[in-house]
Design an enzyme around this catalytic site. Sequence first.
Site, PDB file in Angstrom:
ATOM      1  N   TYR A 131       3.544  25.327  10.208  1.00 33.34           N
ATOM      2  CA  TYR A 131       3.136  25.101   8.813  1.00 33.34           C
ATOM      3  C   TYR A 131       4.196  24.281   8.075  1.00 33.34           C
ATOM      4  O   TYR A 131       3.885  23.298   7.395  1.00 33.34           O
ATOM      5  CB  TYR A 131       2.913  26.469   8.156  1.00 33.34           C
ATOM      6  CG  TYR A 131       2.905  26.484   6.653  1.00 33.34           C
ATOM      7  CD1 TYR A 131       1.778  26.082   5.926  1.00 33.34           C
ATOM      8  CD2 TYR A 131       4.013  26.937   5.929  1.00 33.34           C
ATOM      9  CE1 TYR A 131       1.768  26.115   4.537  1.00 33.34           C
ATOM     10  CE2 TYR A 131       4.013  26.975   4.545  1.00 33.34           C
ATOM     11  CZ  TYR A 131       2.891  26.559   3.852  1.00 33.34           C
ATOM     12  OH  TYR A 131       2.889  26.588   2.482  1.00 33.34           O
TER      13      TYR A 131
HETATM   14  N1  LIG Z   1       2.350  31.276  -0.361  1.00 37.19           N
HETATM   15  C1  LIG Z   1       3.520  30.764  -0.692  1.00 37.19           C
HETATM   16  O1  LIG Z   1       4.515  31.466  -0.893  1.00 37.19           O
HETATM   17  C2  LIG Z   1       3.647  29.274  -0.851  1.00 37.19           C
HETATM   18  C3  LIG Z   1       4.882  28.746  -1.144  1.00 37.19           C
HETATM   19  C4  LIG Z   1       4.976  27.371  -1.369  1.00 37.19           C
HETATM   20  C5  LIG Z   1       3.857  26.572  -1.295  1.00 37.19           C
HETATM   21  N2  LIG Z   1       2.643  27.118  -0.972  1.00 37.19           N
HETATM   22  C6  LIG Z   1       1.478  26.231  -0.940  1.00 37.19           C
HETATM   23  O2  LIG Z   1       0.871  26.285  -2.207  1.00 37.19           O
HETATM   24  C7  LIG Z   1      -0.492  25.855  -2.095  1.00 37.19           C
HETATM   25  C8  LIG Z   1      -1.377  26.670  -2.996  1.00 37.19           C
HETATM   26  O3  LIG Z   1      -1.204  28.046  -2.746  1.00 37.19           O
HETATM   27  P1  LIG Z   1      -2.319  29.087  -3.208  1.00 37.19           P
HETATM   28  O4  LIG Z   1      -1.660  30.393  -3.336  1.00 37.19           O
HETATM   29  O5  LIG Z   1      -3.098  28.524  -4.331  1.00 37.19           O
HETATM   30  O6  LIG Z   1      -3.219  29.079  -1.895  1.00 37.19           O
HETATM   31  P2  LIG Z   1      -4.780  29.476  -1.741  1.00 37.19           P
HETATM   32  O7  LIG Z   1      -5.177  30.434  -2.805  1.00 37.19           O
HETATM   33  O8  LIG Z   1      -4.961  29.849  -0.324  1.00 37.19           O
HETATM   34  O9  LIG Z   1      -5.533  28.112  -2.063  1.00 37.19           O
HETATM   35  C9  LIG Z   1      -5.771  27.142  -1.099  1.00 37.19           C
HETATM   36  C10 LIG Z   1      -7.132  26.558  -1.369  1.00 37.19           C
HETATM   37  O10 LIG Z   1      -7.404  25.574  -0.370  1.00 37.19           O
HETATM   38  C11 LIG Z   1      -8.779  25.660  -0.105  1.00 37.19           C
HETATM   39  N3  LIG Z   1      -9.230  25.142   1.171  1.00 37.19           N
HETATM   40  C12 LIG Z   1      -8.903  25.578   2.407  1.00 37.19           C
HETATM   41  N4  LIG Z   1      -9.612  24.930   3.330  1.00 37.19           N
HETATM   42  C13 LIG Z   1     -10.424  24.059   2.656  1.00 37.19           C
HETATM   43  C14 LIG Z   1     -11.410  23.118   3.046  1.00 37.19           C
HETATM   44  N5  LIG Z   1     -11.724  22.931   4.334  1.00 37.19           N
HETATM   45  N6  LIG Z   1     -12.051  22.402   2.084  1.00 37.19           N
HETATM   46  C15 LIG Z   1     -11.752  22.585   0.781  1.00 37.19           C
HETATM   47  N7  LIG Z   1     -10.827  23.473   0.337  1.00 37.19           N
HETATM   48  C16 LIG Z   1     -10.178  24.203   1.267  1.00 37.19           C
HETATM   49  C17 LIG Z   1      -9.044  27.158  -0.088  1.00 37.19           C
HETATM   50  O11 LIG Z   1     -10.443  27.380  -0.202  1.00 37.19           O
HETATM   51  P3  LIG Z   1     -11.156  28.586   0.615  1.00 37.19           P
HETATM   52  O12 LIG Z   1     -10.922  29.801  -0.230  1.00 37.19           O
HETATM   53  O13 LIG Z   1     -12.572  28.156   0.670  1.00 37.19           O
HETATM   54  O14 LIG Z   1     -10.489  28.678   1.973  1.00 37.19           O
HETATM   55  C18 LIG Z   1      -8.273  27.597  -1.314  1.00 37.19           C
HETATM   56  O15 LIG Z   1      -9.060  27.503  -2.474  1.00 37.19           O
HETATM   57  C19 LIG Z   1      -0.827  25.935  -0.607  1.00 37.19           C
HETATM   58  O16 LIG Z   1      -0.946  24.622  -0.100  1.00 37.19           O
HETATM   59  C20 LIG Z   1       0.380  26.592   0.011  1.00 37.19           C
HETATM   60  O17 LIG Z   1       0.649  26.068   1.284  1.00 37.19           O
HETATM   61  C21 LIG Z   1       2.525  28.448  -0.752  1.00 37.19           C
END
Ligand SMILES: NC(=O)c1ccc[n+]([C@@H]2O[C@H](COP(=O)([O-])OP(=O)(O)OC[C@H]3O[C@@H](n4cnc5c(N)ncnc54)[C@H](OP(=O)(O)O)[C@@H]3O)[C@@H](O)[C@H]2O)c1
Length: 218
Positions: A131
């Site tokens: 990742y």
């Molecule tokens: N977790 C951490 O601590 C952390 C730290 C730094 C950065 N980040 C990054 O921050 C970003 C946002 O985080 P978050 O908490 O908002 O994550 P999230 O809630 O998982 O949001 C990701 C979104 O991407 C969408 N997605 C996935 N596959 C898709 C597809 N095929 N077509 C269209 N949409 C799709 C998901 O939709 P579905 O619900 O339909 O799957 C979801 O709405 C992520 O990229 C993550 O890598 C995370």
Amino acid sequence: MANVFIVGGAGQVGRRLAQRLAARGHVARALHRDPAQTAELEALGATPVAGDLAALDADALATRMAGSDAVVFSAGAGGKGGPERIDAIDGRGLELAVAAAQRAGIRRVLLVSAFPEAGRGRHVSDTFEHYMAVKKRADVHLAASGLDWAILRPGTLTDAPGTGRVRAGLAIPYGEVPRDDVAATLLELVERPAVNRVIIELTQGDTPVGEAVQALAR
Ligand SMILES: NC(=O)c1ccc[n+]([C@@H]2O[C@H](COP(=O)([O-])OP(=O)(O)OC[C@H]3O[C@@H](n4cnc5c(N)ncnc54)[C@H](OP(=O)(O)O)[C@@H]3O)[C@@H](O)[C@H]2O)c1
């Protein structure tokens, strides 16, 4: 007033951003793939746009994005699926969004990436390592795109209430940050195109978000 297209618009950061954009009078168009999310997005003030990042080609995504002033990419595979899904969403998904923005004549893409120190000092899974590598490749791709861009690298995301205060900079110590404050930072970035071609590390902190983002303008 800006017209903003959010890839990952129904995600936890995406929907918080959509709500903030709408509250400030901007147009927030939220790409999502689950029809059950439509009503929720509308209730937040966003315009839902249906589409699956893994199924669209650049032309189809460009058609959906057309007319936007900026694209925010906050999609991610999250905990679901293995390396293939990370490749498809965090990797090729970002490349697709860049290609679509170029075709649609949209100059500015903001990318939610990952903090480089995430996982340092502990044993991480192969999937997490993958990742992080894919996130970095996505940063490289956007930075080389010729577009205007900003890459936001938040520390570990939490669901704690936002404080409206952050630490943002080119290189800062690792930490956590509420998703609310990530969304607030993205909103400020949307409103400040002078913050351009810069990679920003972000954690919780003491500086009001607007001030922290303005300090990165050039
Ligand atoms: N977790 C951490 O601590 C952390 C730290 C730094 C950065 N980040 C990054 O921050 C970003 C946002 O985080 P978050 O908490 O908002 O994550 P999230 O809630 O998982 O949001 C990701 C979104 O991407 C969408 N997605 C996935 N596959 C898709 C597809 N095929 N077509 C269209 N949409 C799709 C998901 O939709 P579905 O619900 O339909 O799957 C979801 O709405 C992520 O990229 C993550 O890598 C995370």
